[in-house]
Design an enzyme around this catalytic site. Structure first.
Site, PDB file in Angstrom:
ATOM      1  N   ALA A  16      33.718 110.836  75.841  1.00 24.41           N
ATOM      2  CA  ALA A  16      35.075 111.257  75.744  1.00 24.41           C
ATOM      3  C   ALA A  16      36.275 110.716  76.496  1.00 24.41           C
ATOM      4  O   ALA A  16      37.326 110.047  75.853  1.00 24.41           O
ATOM      5  CB  ALA A  16      35.271 112.798  75.821  1.00 24.41           C
ATOM      6  N   GLY A  18      35.793 107.923  78.823  1.00 22.54           N
ATOM      7  CA  GLY A  18      36.035 106.490  78.605  1.00 22.54           C
ATOM      8  C   GLY A  18      36.160 105.835  77.368  1.00 22.54           C
ATOM      9  O   GLY A  18      36.958 104.958  77.192  1.00 22.54           O
ATOM     10  N   ASN A 109      35.468 113.797  87.883  1.00 21.63           N
ATOM     11  CA  ASN A 109      35.956 115.115  88.569  1.00 21.63           C
ATOM     12  C   ASN A 109      35.293 115.358  89.920  1.00 21.63           C
ATOM     13  O   ASN A 109      34.265 114.476  90.006  1.00 21.63           O
ATOM     14  CB  ASN A 109      36.061 116.216  87.547  1.00 21.63           C
ATOM     15  CG  ASN A 109      36.697 116.319  86.411  1.00 21.63           C
ATOM     16  OD1 ASN A 109      38.035 116.045  86.720  1.00 21.63           O
ATOM     17  ND2 ASN A 109      36.214 116.760  85.225  1.00 21.63           N
ATOM     18  N   LYS A 198      43.489 118.259  91.820  1.00 22.57           N
ATOM     19  CA  LYS A 198      42.612 118.489  90.478  1.00 22.57           C
ATOM     20  C   LYS A 198      41.650 119.794  90.592  1.00 22.57           C
ATOM     21  O   LYS A 198      41.351 120.276  89.699  1.00 22.57           O
ATOM     22  CB  LYS A 198      41.926 117.175  90.173  1.00 22.57           C
ATOM     23  CG  LYS A 198      41.229 117.241  88.548  1.00 22.57           C
ATOM     24  CD  LYS A 198      42.271 116.816  87.776  1.00 22.57           C
ATOM     25  CE  LYS A 198      41.697 117.061  86.347  1.00 22.57           C
ATOM     26  NZ  LYS A 198      40.475 116.007  86.211  1.00 22.57           N
ATOM     27  N   ASN A 202      40.227 122.535  88.068  1.00 22.01           N
ATOM     28  CA  ASN A 202      38.805 122.451  87.559  1.00 22.01           C
ATOM     29  C   ASN A 202      37.751 123.379  88.011  1.00 22.01           C
ATOM     30  O   ASN A 202      36.857 123.826  87.393  1.00 22.01           O
ATOM     31  CB  ASN A 202      38.294 120.976  88.035  1.00 22.01           C
ATOM     32  CG  ASN A 202      38.748 119.764  87.178  1.00 22.01           C
ATOM     33  OD1 ASN A 202      38.810 120.029  86.017  1.00 22.01           O
ATOM     34  ND2 ASN A 202      38.764 118.574  87.797  1.00 22.01           N
ATOM     35  N   ASN A 206      36.453 125.114  84.606  1.00 20.89           N
ATOM     36  CA  ASN A 206      35.114 124.780  84.275  1.00 20.89           C
ATOM     37  C   ASN A 206      34.147 125.776  84.477  1.00 20.89           C
ATOM     38  O   ASN A 206      33.317 126.092  83.342  1.00 20.89           O
ATOM     39  CB  ASN A 206      34.801 123.596  85.231  1.00 20.89           C
ATOM     40  CG  ASN A 206      35.391 122.331  84.653  1.00 20.89           C
ATOM     41  OD1 ASN A 206      34.937 121.851  83.588  1.00 20.89           O
ATOM     42  ND2 ASN A 206      36.310 121.797  85.163  1.00 20.89           N
ATOM     43  N   SER A 268      35.052 120.358  80.316  1.00 25.81           N
ATOM     44  CA  SER A 268      33.951 119.462  80.068  1.00 25.81           C
ATOM     45  C   SER A 268      32.635 120.277  80.543  1.00 25.81           C
ATOM     46  O   SER A 268      31.614 120.076  79.892  1.00 25.81           O
ATOM     47  CB  SER A 268      34.141 118.379  80.811  1.00 25.81           C
ATOM     48  OG  SER A 268      34.280 118.504  82.327  1.00 25.81           O
TER      49      SER A 268
END
Length: 318
Positions: A16, A18, A109, A198, A202, A206, A268
Site C-alpha cells: 500500500a 510503496g 513505522n 508519529k 500509531n 494500531n 495497518s
C-alpha cells in the site's frame, strides 16, 4: 547543452505505502522501478490501480516491475515500503538495487528501525527515515485504496554526510522530489523526534484497532476507548519529553482532534492481524517501551496493550 540525467527511483516493497508513493512519482513523470514478490503477475498483467478519494482513479500501466532484484537497474533513490518485520531480508535487496551513493528512505513505522538496518548497509549509502501521514491500504493484488492525506516528513539518519546543514539539504532534496507529485513533504532536522511524534498516534490506534476490533470512528465515538487513547498518547508524549524531544503537552489533544476529522480508517496493524501477517510489535511497542524505561519513564497503558497484542499473536501462531 547536455541535460541533467533523470533520477532513477526504486520501490522496495510495493504494498500500500510503496505502491502509492511509487505510483504518484511515476504519474509525475519520474523513472520509477518496482520490486514485487507475490503480486508481480497481477501488476504485470493489469498495472497498479489507485482508487483515491483525493486523486481519483489512477492506473499505471505498463509498470516497470521486477520479481528479482538482480533484474533491476541501479537506483539513485530507494523508497522502502516493506514492513519492519522483513528488515532482516532488506539489506541484500537494497545493496543490489542501490547505485553508488544512493539515498535509501525507510517508509516505516516505529522506533530505531534505521539503527538496526544501518550496520547491514554499504558505507556509501545515505539512510533517511520517511514518516508517512496517510490513510491507505491494499484491497487486492496491485490495487491500492487511498482515503485521505499523503504527506511524508523526511529526516537524515546516517551515511557519508556529517554536517547537519548538508544532511538537512539532502532531506530537502528528497522532500522536493515528493512535492513534485503534488503531495506535502517536509525536511526535518531530528529523525528521532519525528518518529516519536508519529508514535503518539500509531501506538494507541494500531493496537486498539486489533484489540477492540474497531476502526477509528468507533474508537473515537466511545468515551471509554477515547479516554484510553488519550491516556496512551500522554504516556508517549511524556516519554518523548524525557528523552529530550520537544513536544508540547497539548500534542495529544491536537492528534485527537485531527483523527476526529479523518475519514473512518482501519490502521495497518489491523490489516496485518486480519490477514495473518506478523505484526510490527517490536518497532511500534518494544523499542519505545525500552527507550522509555532507559530514562525512567513508565508507560503502563502502552505496556498492557503490548502484552495483549503479544498474547493474540502467540495464540494465532500456536
Amino acid at each position: 547543452m547536455s541535460q541533467t540525467p533523470m533520477l532513477r527511483i526504486g520501490i522496495i516493497g510495493t504494498g500500500a505505502i510503496g505502491g502509492f508513493y511509487g505510483l504518484m512519482l511515476a504519474r509525475a513523470g519520474h523513472d520509477v522501478h518496482f520490486l514485487l514478490r507475490s503480486e508481480y503477475g497481477a501488476v504485470v498483467e493489469r498495472g497498479l490501480q489507485l482508487n483515491s478519494a483525493v486523486h481519483g482513479a489512477v492506473n499505471l500501466a505498463p509498470v516497470q516491475a521486477y520479481q528479482q532484484v538482480d533484474d533491476m537497474p541501479p537506483c539513485d533513490w530507494l523508497l522502502v515500503g516493506a514492513k519492519t518485520t522483513a528488515n532482516a531480508e532488506l539489506a541484500p535487496l537494497i545493496g543490489k538495487a542501490a547505485a553508488p551513493g544512493a539515498k535509501v528512505v525507510l517508509l516505516q513505522n516505529g522506533l530505531a528501525v534505521e539503527d538496526e538496518l544501518r550496520p547491514l548497509l554499504r558505507d556509501d549509502l545515505h539512510l533517511l527515515g520517511g514518516l508517512c501521514y496517510i490513510c491507505v491500504h491494499r484491497s487486492a493484488p496491485g490495487v491500492i485504496e487511498h482515503q485521505a492525506l499523503g504527506a511524508i516528513n523526511l529526516a537524515y539518519h546516517s551515511g557519508p554526510l556529517i554536517d547537519d546543514e548538508a544532511r538537512l539539504a539532502l532531506a530537502e532534496e528528497g522532500a522536493n522530489l515528493l512535492r513534485s507529485t503534488g503531495l506535502d513533504s517536509l525536511a526535518m532536522r531530528n529523525l528521532a523526534q519525528t518518529r516519536w511524534q508519529k508514535l503518539v498516534w500509531n501506538i494507541p490506534y494500531n493496537g486498539l484497532s486489533v484489540l477492540l476490533d474497531a476502526d477509528t470512528q468507533r474508537l473515537m465515538g466511545n468515551p471509554d476507548s477515547r479516554a484510553l487513547i488519550a491516556g496512551m498518547m500522554q504516556e508517549v508524549v511524556m516519554a518523548a519529553q524525557a528523552l529530550g524531544h520537544g513536544m508540547p503537552d497539548s500534542y495529544a489533544d491536537k492528534l485527537l482532534a485531527a483523527t476526529q476529522r479523518m475519514p473512518d480508517y482501519l490502521p495497518s496493524m489491523y490489516h496485518d492481524f486480519a490477514q495473518g501477517r506478523p505484526a510490527e510489535l517490536h518497532a511500534i511497542y518494544e523499542a519505545p517501551l525500552a527507550a522509555a524505561d532507559a530514562v525512567g519513564v513508565d508507560m503502563p497503558k502502552v505496556r498492557a496493550l503490548h502484552q495483549a497484542l503479544r498474547f493474540i499473536q502467540a495464540r494465532r501462531e500456536a
